[in-house]
Structure formats: C-alpha cells, structure tokens
Design an enzyme around this catalytic site. Structure first.
Site, short mmCIF file in Angstrom:
data_model
loop_
_atom_site.label_atom_id
_atom_site.label_comp_id
_atom_site.label_asym_id
_atom_site.label_seq_id
_atom_site.Cartn_x
_atom_site.Cartn_y
_atom_site.Cartn_z
N THR A 166 26.97 -40.67 7.58
CA THR A 166 27.78 -41.84 7.96
C THR A 166 27.96 -42.66 6.69
O THR A 166 27.11 -42.62 5.81
CB THR A 166 27.06 -42.73 8.98
OG1 THR A 166 25.86 -43.21 8.37
CG2 THR A 166 26.73 -41.97 10.22
N GLU A 204 27.57 -39.76 14.53
CA GLU A 204 26.36 -39.48 15.31
C GLU A 204 26.66 -38.82 16.65
O GLU A 204 25.75 -38.35 17.33
CB GLU A 204 25.58 -40.79 15.57
CG GLU A 204 24.98 -41.42 14.33
CD GLU A 204 25.95 -42.37 13.61
OE1 GLU A 204 27.17 -42.21 13.78
OE2 GLU A 204 25.47 -43.25 12.88
N LYS A 209 31.59 -64.92 15.52
CA LYS A 209 30.76 -65.76 16.39
C LYS A 209 31.16 -67.21 16.17
O LYS A 209 30.80 -67.82 15.17
CB LYS A 209 29.28 -65.55 16.10
CG LYS A 209 28.79 -64.19 16.57
CD LYS A 209 28.04 -63.44 15.51
CE LYS A 209 27.99 -61.96 15.85
NZ LYS A 209 28.11 -61.09 14.67
N TRP A 251 32.17 -65.33 21.40
CA TRP A 251 32.57 -64.21 20.55
C TRP A 251 34.08 -64.06 20.54
O TRP A 251 34.74 -64.15 21.58
CB TRP A 251 32.00 -62.89 21.08
CG TRP A 251 30.55 -62.71 20.84
CD1 TRP A 251 29.74 -63.52 20.09
CD2 TRP A 251 29.73 -61.67 21.36
NE1 TRP A 251 28.45 -63.02 20.11
CE2 TRP A 251 28.42 -61.89 20.88
CE3 TRP A 251 29.96 -60.57 22.17
CZ2 TRP A 251 27.36 -61.04 21.19
CZ3 TRP A 251 28.92 -59.72 22.48
CH2 TRP A 251 27.63 -59.96 21.99
#
Ligand code: ADP
Length: 551
Positions: free
Chosen positions: A190, A336, A445, A450
């Site tokens: 990754t 993944e 934030k 959010w």
C-alpha cells in the site's frame, strides 16, 4: 487410517483439491489455445500471441526460476509496464512456488528500494525502458540476478541477463511443485501515506476466489466472450485481479503498456473491440473530454463495462460516460482486499426508479461481494443500518488480508474479533449498500461536526466549468478545521468562487460550504493517479484565507 479419521471428523466426502493458479494456467492453455493476448509495447508496436503460447512461456519462466534455485515462498520482483511478459510473471512465479512482487515504478527511488528490501526480493525482471528508473535505486538493493525484457534495445547492459535468452534455455518440461492453496502467490504494497509502505501477500486461494467473484453476473460478469483492457497498473493490487479473472475464463486480454493517454486508449478499445476495462477515474476524465471534442468518433453498439474505483468516480463522470455506452461499475476496495470488496450493480427493483435516484445509487460504493462481510463501527458499537450514521468501515473475508508482511507493529489495524479496520468512514443502508463518506484522515472536522471532502469534490465536479476539484481541511482558530476547495477549471471556462459557492449551496448546508476557493492549473496525483491530499495539504499549508471570518 489418518485420512479416514479426517473424513469422519469433517463429515464430508469431497476431495481436498487445492485452489491454486496451476490448474488455471493449464486450463487456459488447453481450453482456449487460440485466445488472444495483445500488448501495446513501449515503442507503440503490438505484440500478439495466444493462451497456448502464454502457457508455454509461463511454464518456461517457472522452470528457469526453479533452475535458478528459487525456493518456495521467495519473492521475485518485477519492474514492468502492463504487457505480456508481466502477465507471464503473474503465473510463472507463483506456479514455481515463488511470490510475485510487482514494484511500483512511479514511487520515489528511496521508497522502491525500501519496499524491495523489506520484501527481500531475490530476483528482478525489468523492462529495458525502465532501466533508468532501476538505476536510481539499484545500489540500495540486493537483487541476486536481474533479467531484462528487451523492447527497444539490441542487447542487455553489462551485469544484467536477457529474459528471452534465459527462458529459452528451459527444456519445456516443467514439473509443477506441490502447491498448497494457502501458499503465497503475489504481493503488493500500500502506498505509505502514513508511515512506511505495508506489504500484503495474496495466497493462491485468495486470488482464485477473488477471480471467481469477478466472473459473477452481478459483479463484472467476465466471461470467455469478453475482451479485457487492463488499464489499472499491474503493480497496483494485482491490476485489480483482471488478468487472473481473464485467464480463468479465457477472455481476450489487451495490455496498453505505458500508452495510457486518452487517444491511445480509445484507439485500443476501438480496434480490439474491448468489452471490459479497469482503470481509475483519472484515466477516464481525459477520455470524456476527447469524446466531447471529437463528436461521432466513438460509435458503439454494445456497452463497454468499466470497473472503476480506487477513488470515487464522480456522478457527473458516470453520467457522461453513459452517453457513450461506457458503463461504469463502481467498485470499492483496497490493496488489503485484493482489491474488489463492494460493487454498485443496481438491483432489479431499482429498474423503475427515476434516473436521478439510479445515478445516486451508482455513485455509491455498493454492496459487498459474496463472502465479504462489512460493518460500520462507532465509538459506541456497531452503527445502525440507517444510511446515515457514519463510522469506520471494517471488513473481513477470504480475500481480505489478515496481517501485513513482517510488520507486527501494525497489529492494531485488526480488531480482536478478526476484522480489518479500513480507515474509511462510511454509512450503511438497511439493504447493506455502503456509501463512503471519506478517508478518516481526509474528513474535515468542523466545530464537532464532520464534513465530507469527497461529497464536496463530487458536487463541484458536476459544475460544467469544473474539470477537477480537491477539498482539504485547513486549521481554524474557532472551528478547528474548515474546508478549502482547490479547483481546476475546464479549458476556456470561467467560474468565480461566489458562483461555485452558490452552486454548492443548492445541495449543502451553509456550514458545510468551503470557506475559500483556490484556482489552479492542475492537482497533484499519487503514483496510481489518485488525487494526492497529502501533497495538496503541503502545497496549501500557508494559504492566505480570503474570507473575512479567517482574518
Ligand atoms: P492507497 O492507500 O495507496 O491509495 P489503495 O488502492 O489500497 O492504495 O487505497 C484504498 C483506498 O482507496 C480505500 O481505503 C479508499 O479510501 C479509497 N477507495 C478505493 N475505492 C474507492 C471508491 N470506490 N470510492 C472512494 N474511495 C475509494
């Protein structure tokens, strides 16, 4: 006696037949001997051969690796574009018991050498045209032997070996080792947006099951009738599994090499009658522009299915491509997760829904593939499936990584009860459909609430004057963080900050709107073509806010 005990204990009468890549290769060569594999090479010439020749050469590679002393589980690196020889390594390395490790040729040399050393790559197969890239990090690595695939050169430089010569010495009588389905087959890293890059080792079994999922009618539905363009890099999550899925069913394969510009890809898709393509949204954006400026150039009777993910394809892109019979199937996944974990293929009862609603669904990340379990976790436990409550997306399944390669310090990415913490924030509908809100590190934030940077970006990109947009959090003394939108306008188009704010205001609450807009010529992208928020944050670290509340 032992066997009998085993059967009694497991109470079944089925054979214990390992799911490995060996029978996939053999079947491809035997059942589809004339199936085509076409590669556009670095010098723009074409290489064409069949699955029969491919099987023969993949076996030769495996035999040569075995003769070179490759031991079960050892890593063989590649530094190559998408083409036939890379595809040969996709099979030749794992059937010899080795682990294929495609290196990301666009990373910084220090990062590539870190990755090659961490993986302890023993051999390397490299394109001649990429030798200058190799030169930048070779001194920091320990490849025992380096084999060069020649495209544009007459001979290999001193200290390297010729790939063709090497595999031509094989007898052609390769003896398959006993492969277990749990053996490692390939590995990818990754990108290390935080900390060092982390390696994932796919097993034969995980690759086979992921490939089978790609043939399901309710996912990509890949069949022997398809022609697949592998537009996602072969160093990124197994090129999204497409080469393996293609071999499983004998689909015709088309590799573009380094020729990823809109003109080359459109020509290739036209000339080879491509029916399935996989690539990130950044590849499709210039294609839509070319189609808009060259009316009538792309005439299709049949729809071409596009596997599109890595980042969310904006709804506007999905709509525009539809006008040209280029149908995006939106997929979510990660290195993944092999990578495909969810796909947004509409359900039958949605056929009669209004167009608006159908597009909104297709812009979501969709439903999990079979055997992929998803849950959304909040600090108070699992989130209700109400399509609203956001939380961290967790995943588990047979093609989901259970750990990183040699990185015990990363154990906390997995929960105690066996789920992988994705770092993505999402919500889930009652029917299991997920919508990604953001990567947790990209969420803005603001005053305890959010704001989704992804939602703002997608909305901005539906404005006719906006080509691309990135929204990032900027520190704010009162609200903690506030959004800054960085916008690239289409050639010859105009839009002011005020106009874009009003446009967004039709969809978002006032407190969610970006406080500022910066106009730039282009946005930074990662090695696989995703918008690089890390780089964008660096570029705008000293941004001088124009809005009064920041003064
Ligand atoms: P990297 O971390 O280097 O970008 P990956 O390809 O493994 O490499 O990235 C996986 C991440 O990409 C996911 O966790 C998610 O944040 C993002 N992603 C992948 N597919 C989508 C999608 N369809 N919509 C939004 N984000 C996506």
């Amino acid at each position: 006696m032992l066997l009998l005990l085993y059967n009694l204990a497991s109470m079944n009468t089925m054979m214990d037949y390992p799911l490995t890549l060996a029978p996939v290769l053999e079947r491809a060569g035997m059942l589809f001997p004339n199936g085509q594999i076409i590669s556009r090479l670095p010098d723009r010439s074409f290489h064409r051969y069949t699955y029969r020749e491919f099987r023969e050469r993949a076996r030769r590679l495996a035999e040569s690796l075995t003769a070179a002393g490759l031991q079960c589980g050892e890593r063989v690196a590649t530094l190559m574009w998408n083409h036939y020889a890379h595809f040969e390594a996709y099979f030749g390395v794992p059937i010899a018991g080795g682990i294929l490790h495609p290196l990301n040729l666009r990373l910084h040399p220090n990062e590539v050498s870190y990755i090659a050393n961490h993986a302890q790559d023993r051999f390397l197969i490299v394109d001649d045209v990429l030798l200058p890239v190799l030169e930048k990090f070779k001194a920091q690595t320990n490849f025992e032997r380096i084999f060069v695939v020649r495209h544009c050169s007459d001979r290999v430089p001193e200290g390297f070996e010729d790939y063709e010569e090497w595999i031509s010495k094989a007898t052609g009588d390769f003896q398959y080792p006993d492969l277990r389905e749990t053996d490692g087959a390939s590995m990818c890293f990754t990108s290390g947006t935080t900390g060092n890059p982390k390696g994932v080792v796919y097993s034969h079994r995980s690759i086979i099951l992921h490939s089978l999922a790609g043939t399901m009618a309710d996912s990509m539905g890949v069949s022997q009738r398809d022609t697949i363009l592998v537009g996602s890099s072969m160093f990124h999550a197994n090129a999204w599994g497409l080469p393996y899925t293609a071999a499983l069913v004998g689909a015709k394969l088309v590799f573009p090499g380094p020729n990823l510009d809109a003109e080359s890809l459109l020509n290739l898709m036209e000339d080879e009658h491509v029916t399935v393509a996989g690539a990130v949204p950044t590849i499709w954006l210039p294609i839509t522009e070319m189609l808009a400026s060259q009316k009538g150039r792309w005439k299709r009777e049949h729809t071409l299915r596009i596997m599109c993910g890595g980042t969310a394809p904006p709804e506007a892109l999905i709509r525009t491509l539809d006008e040209h019979k280029l149908h995006i199937i939106h997929a979510w996944g990660m290195t993944e997760t092999s990578p495909a974990a969810t796909m947004s293929v509409l359900r039958p009862h949605m056929d009669d829904w209004p167009e608006e609603q159908r597009y909104a669904m297709r812009a979501r990340q969709g439903w999990p593939l079979p055997f992929v379990d998803l849950r959304i976790m909040t600090p108070h436990g699992e989130a209700p499936h109400d399509g609203q409550t956001p939380g961290e997306l967790e995943v588990r399944g047979p093609w989901v990584a259970g750990s990183y390669f040699n990185a015990p310090e990363t154990r906390d990415r997995w929960t105690k009860d066996g789920w992988f913490r994705t770092g993505d924030v999402a919500s889930m509908e009652p029917d299991g459909c997920i919508k990604l809100v953001d990567r947790s590190k990209d969420l803005i934030k603001s005053g305890g609430e959010w704001i989704s940077s992804v939602d703002l970006e997608n909305a901005l990109m539906s404005h006719p004057a906006v080509r691309e947009a990135g929204v990032i959090a900027m520190p704010h003394p009162k609200w903690q963080e506030r959004p800054l939108a960085v916008v690239v306008l289409r050639d010859g188009q105009q839009a002011s900050a005020e106009e874009l704010r009003t446009f967004l205001g039709q969809k978002f609450a006032k407190w969610q709107l970006p406080d500022d807009f910066a106009f730039v010529k282009e946005l930074p992208h990662t090695s696989i073509g995703k918008l690089s928020k890390v780089e964008l944050r660096k570029q705008f670290a000293n941004w001088d806010w124009q809005t009064p509340q920041h003064r």
